[in-house]
Structure formats: C-alpha cells, structure tokens
Motif scaffolding. Structure first.
Motif, PDB file in Angstrom:
ATOM      1  N   UNK A   1       3.216 -15.930  -0.005  1.00 39.27           N
ATOM      2  CA  UNK A   1       2.746 -15.225  -1.743  1.00 39.27           C
ATOM      3  C   UNK A   1       3.430 -13.812  -1.800  1.00 39.27           C
ATOM      4  N   UNK A   2       4.014 -13.557  -2.859  1.00 41.94           N
ATOM      5  CA  UNK A   2       4.330 -12.177  -3.268  1.00 41.94           C
ATOM      6  C   UNK A   2       3.434 -11.565  -4.045  1.00 41.94           C
ATOM      7  N   UNK A   3       2.990 -10.210  -3.352  1.00 45.35           N
ATOM      8  CA  UNK A   3       2.046  -9.318  -4.117  1.00 45.35           C
ATOM      9  C   UNK A   3       2.736  -7.962  -4.359  1.00 45.35           C
ATOM     10  N   UNK A   4       2.958  -7.836  -5.450  1.00 45.16           N
ATOM     11  CA  UNK A   4       3.571  -6.679  -6.253  1.00 45.16           C
ATOM     12  C   UNK A   4       2.709  -5.610  -6.411  1.00 45.16           C
ATOM     13  N   UNK A   5       2.862  -4.492  -5.744  1.00 41.77           N
ATOM     14  CA  UNK A   5       1.718  -3.224  -5.559  1.00 41.77           C
ATOM     15  C   UNK A   5       2.074  -2.264  -6.364  1.00 41.77           C
ATOM     16  N   UNK A   6       3.332  -2.172  -7.150  1.00 42.77           N
ATOM     17  CA  UNK A   6       3.740  -0.926  -7.951  1.00 42.77           C
ATOM     18  C   UNK A   6       4.588  -1.700  -9.201  1.00 42.77           C
TER      19      UNK A   6
ATOM     20  N   UNK B   1      13.102   3.160  -0.785  1.00 42.63           N
ATOM     21  CA  UNK B   1      13.342   4.408   0.133  1.00 42.63           C
ATOM     22  C   UNK B   1      12.892   5.773  -0.184  1.00 42.63           C
ATOM     23  N   UNK B   2      12.734   6.284  -1.382  1.00 41.05           N
ATOM     24  CA  UNK B   2      12.553   7.502  -1.666  1.00 41.05           C
ATOM     25  C   UNK B   2      10.873   7.339  -2.027  1.00 41.05           C
ATOM     26  N   UNK B   3      10.126   6.273  -1.829  1.00 47.54           N
ATOM     27  CA  UNK B   3       8.665   6.308  -1.946  1.00 47.54           C
ATOM     28  C   UNK B   3       7.852   5.720  -0.890  1.00 47.54           C
ATOM     29  N   UNK B   4       6.907   6.578  -0.274  1.00 45.83           N
ATOM     30  CA  UNK B   4       6.277   6.038   0.844  1.00 45.83           C
ATOM     31  C   UNK B   4       5.351   4.848   0.711  1.00 45.83           C
ATOM     32  N   UNK B   5       4.948   4.622  -0.646  1.00 48.27           N
ATOM     33  CA  UNK B   5       4.078   3.423  -0.980  1.00 48.27           C
ATOM     34  C   UNK B   5       4.642   2.219  -1.250  1.00 48.27           C
ATOM     35  N   UNK B   6       4.074   1.237  -0.623  1.00 45.77           N
ATOM     36  CA  UNK B   6       4.706  -0.097  -0.595  1.00 45.77           C
ATOM     37  C   UNK B   6       4.910  -0.752  -2.071  1.00 45.77           C
ATOM     38  N   UNK B   7       6.366  -1.122  -2.303  1.00 42.85           N
ATOM     39  CA  UNK B   7       6.474  -1.773  -3.625  1.00 42.85           C
ATOM     40  C   UNK B   7       5.647  -3.214  -3.592  1.00 42.85           C
TER      41      UNK B   7
END
Length: 81
Positions: free
Chosen positions: A9-14, A71-77
């Motif tokens: 399952x793909x969970x898109x977080x942003x 790469x520029x964002x510490x939050x998971x995509x």
C-alpha cells in the motif's frame, strides 16, 4: 514480510510539490496496483529509486516498508507498507 493476500500500500503523507511530482506519485501508485505482491516489500526499493532518483529524493527501507523523502525535507513524502 508480507502475507500472501497483502499487497503493498502506498501512503502519501505530503501533498505533491508540483505537477511533475504528482505524476511520479501517480505512476508509483499505478505500478504498485499492477505489481504482484512481493514476498518482501523492500524488494520494491530499486523500482522506487528509479522513479524518484537521487539527489532530489532519498529512498530507504525499514524492517517491512520502503520510505520516500525529498532530499531537502526531513518529513517523509510517502511510505509503502
């Protein structure tokens, strides 16, 4: 390890950063829908790296998932479980 009936399952977080990234995420979702359930979801990491290459994206694996970061964002995509 996945159960035989468990498809990744793909969970898109942003939200997508732009139209190109939205298209990449859509392509990844379609690819997962068309893929047979792997024995180990981490086997999908090379495919994800192909769709989301460095240096713009970072792709890695946990014990039973594949994660995707800008790469520029510490939050998971996104994460695949």
């Amino acid at each position: 390890m996945l159960y035989p009936d468990h498809f990744p399952r793909l969970l898109i977080e942003q939200p997508a950063h732009d139209e190109a990234e939205a298209a990449q995420l859509t392509e990844l979702a379609q690819l997962l829908d068309a893929t047979d359930a792997p024995t180990d979801v981490r086997d999908l990491a090379p495919t994800v790296r192909g769709l989301f290459p460095e240096p713009v994206y970072l792709v890695g694996c946990g014990s039973s998932h594949v994660w995707l970061h800008r790469a520029t964002d510490p939050h998971r995509l996104a994460i695949i479980r």
